[in-house]
Design a protein around this motif. Sequence first.
Motif, short mmCIF file in Angstrom:
data_model
loop_
_atom_site.label_atom_id
_atom_site.label_comp_id
_atom_site.label_asym_id
_atom_site.label_seq_id
_atom_site.Cartn_x
_atom_site.Cartn_y
_atom_site.Cartn_z
N HIS A 139 0.86 -1.18 0.00
CA HIS A 139 0.00 0.00 0.00
C HIS A 139 0.90 1.23 0.00
N ARG A 140 1.17 1.76 -1.21
CA ARG A 140 2.13 2.85 -1.36
C ARG A 140 1.79 4.06 -0.52
N ARG A 141 0.51 4.47 -0.58
CA ARG A 141 0.13 5.69 0.15
C ARG A 141 0.21 5.47 1.65
N LEU A 142 -0.17 4.31 2.10
CA LEU A 142 -0.02 4.00 3.53
C LEU A 142 1.44 4.09 3.91
N LEU B 64 -4.97 7.74 -11.54
CA LEU B 64 -5.36 6.67 -10.62
C LEU B 64 -5.73 5.37 -11.32
N HIS B 67 -6.04 -0.05 -8.42
CA HIS B 67 -5.31 -0.28 -7.17
C HIS B 67 -5.15 1.01 -6.38
N ASP B 68 -4.93 2.12 -7.08
CA ASP B 68 -4.82 3.40 -6.40
C ASP B 68 -6.13 3.74 -5.69
N TRP B 70 -8.30 1.64 -4.54
CA TRP B 70 -8.35 0.79 -3.35
C TRP B 70 -7.51 1.40 -2.23
N GLU B 71 -6.31 1.87 -2.57
CA GLU B 71 -5.47 2.51 -1.57
C GLU B 71 -6.16 3.71 -0.95
N LEU B 72 -6.73 4.55 -1.79
CA LEU B 72 -7.35 5.78 -1.28
C LEU B 72 -8.47 5.46 -0.31
#
Lengths: 213, 213
Positions: A139-142, B64, B67-68, B70-72
């Motif tokens: 999870h890049r943003r995490l 986005l 997967h992005d 999902w991250e958000l």
Amino acid sequence: MQTASALRQGILEGKIPPGTRLTEIRMAEQLGVSRATIRTAFHQLTQEGLIDQIPYTGWMVMSLSAHDAWELYTLRSSLEALASRLVATEIRSGGASAMSTRIDDAFGKLKSACAGGNRKQIADADFGLHRTIIDLAGHRRLAEQYAQVERQVRIYIASSDALLDPTTIVGQHRPIVESLTVGDVQRAIRAAIDHNEQEGEKLVAHLAALGAH
Amino acid sequence: MQTASALRQGILEGKIPPGTRLTEIRMAEQLGVSRATIRTAFHQLTQEGLIDQIPYTGWMVMSLSAHDAWELYTLRSSLEALASRLVATEIRSGGASAMSTRIDDAFGKLKSACAGGNRKQIADADFGLHRTIIDLAGHRRLAEQYAQVERQVRIYIASSDALLDPTTIVGQHRPIVESLTVGDVQRAIRAAIDHNEQEGEKLVAHLAALGAH
DNA sequence: CGATTGGCTATTGTCGACAATCGGGTCCAA
DNA sequence: TTGGACCCGATTGTCGACAATAGCCAATCG
């Protein structure tokens, strides 16, 4: 970038203490580069959460109050809870044994660092274990937001290693590692939250004591 | 800063679509300022999570993937859960009636916006309600990290208002508002998580459909 | 005596020019 | 034909100089 690295290292090792005012001109002379270069480095460090800009005035190394410490540990708790949920779920469902191995490896490094007794190594291994779990979440943003929190915590850990007790650190991390490696989602989340609550109280108390001195 | 605001608005309103490559030189000419000014604006927008830098190549409006998305939404879920816990706890323990009032006000605006039917107003009121709750938590870092997530979500909401269904929005937010205003901590946390799960699935599905088209 | 205004210094904000680097296209040779 | 070296345009990276601004101190006015 090279000049950003130098500054980052200085801040993280406590050589540039919290609250220090940094001016572009002096830094440029000191490091032998132009102001434009310093400026991009400062922007980078701002994004990393290490310094703050004050318009037309300068830049300041992030300084933490007791309330800031509370913010850092409540936030870290939420982020680690998310990571723990994701990792534990993955371990439970898939046979992702590589994940368990990496967690055990990081825990092993923490154990031997504590046995060794070197403060810096212990701190690095401690942060390393947490970071391993975060990275495993995919999870890049995490990971990015967690890194911001970690760096700010490091500012204080480095300048005052009062928060490291080699005799208890291993035990405090065991619930986290065990619940994750067996894929117990609920217990992993709980362990992450509990751990941060303990650590947060320690840092808040430490800062309050400093503020009173 | 003025030039950063202009770019931010362009991106958030969809006039500069995701994936667009921005060059310092062209932007400088276009806005009638020097490259140094554009550069600081780009650094600002990078910190806000709206654009990305590619060394020696340029800057790109954040784009986005599924997967992005999902991250958000997993991240937003954690952050809103934390805010909900803090706010609900405060409302429960103290007689903080001002908090409930502000939440009800924001919910009222959402209701009238949905009745009105203007897409932009609905979106603003929706984000406004969430932001109100975040702000009430009294947690600067949480607010900042949440803002990063919100801006990235807004990139897509603006360019494709397929995610706004005026007939269901009010009902989807009612559990959040009600559990918070009565100080039901556990239910508030659950409501925040559930809401984000629904919204996240919608955005993921939307992006997947776009990717297939 | 207090408050306000004016100027002064230090520092960032902005600018245009030059250097370093990247990516792609071309040309040559095997 | 194909592989690789090389060149070239475009873009960012870096630089030094000038403009704008904030904060401070003193002088002035009520």
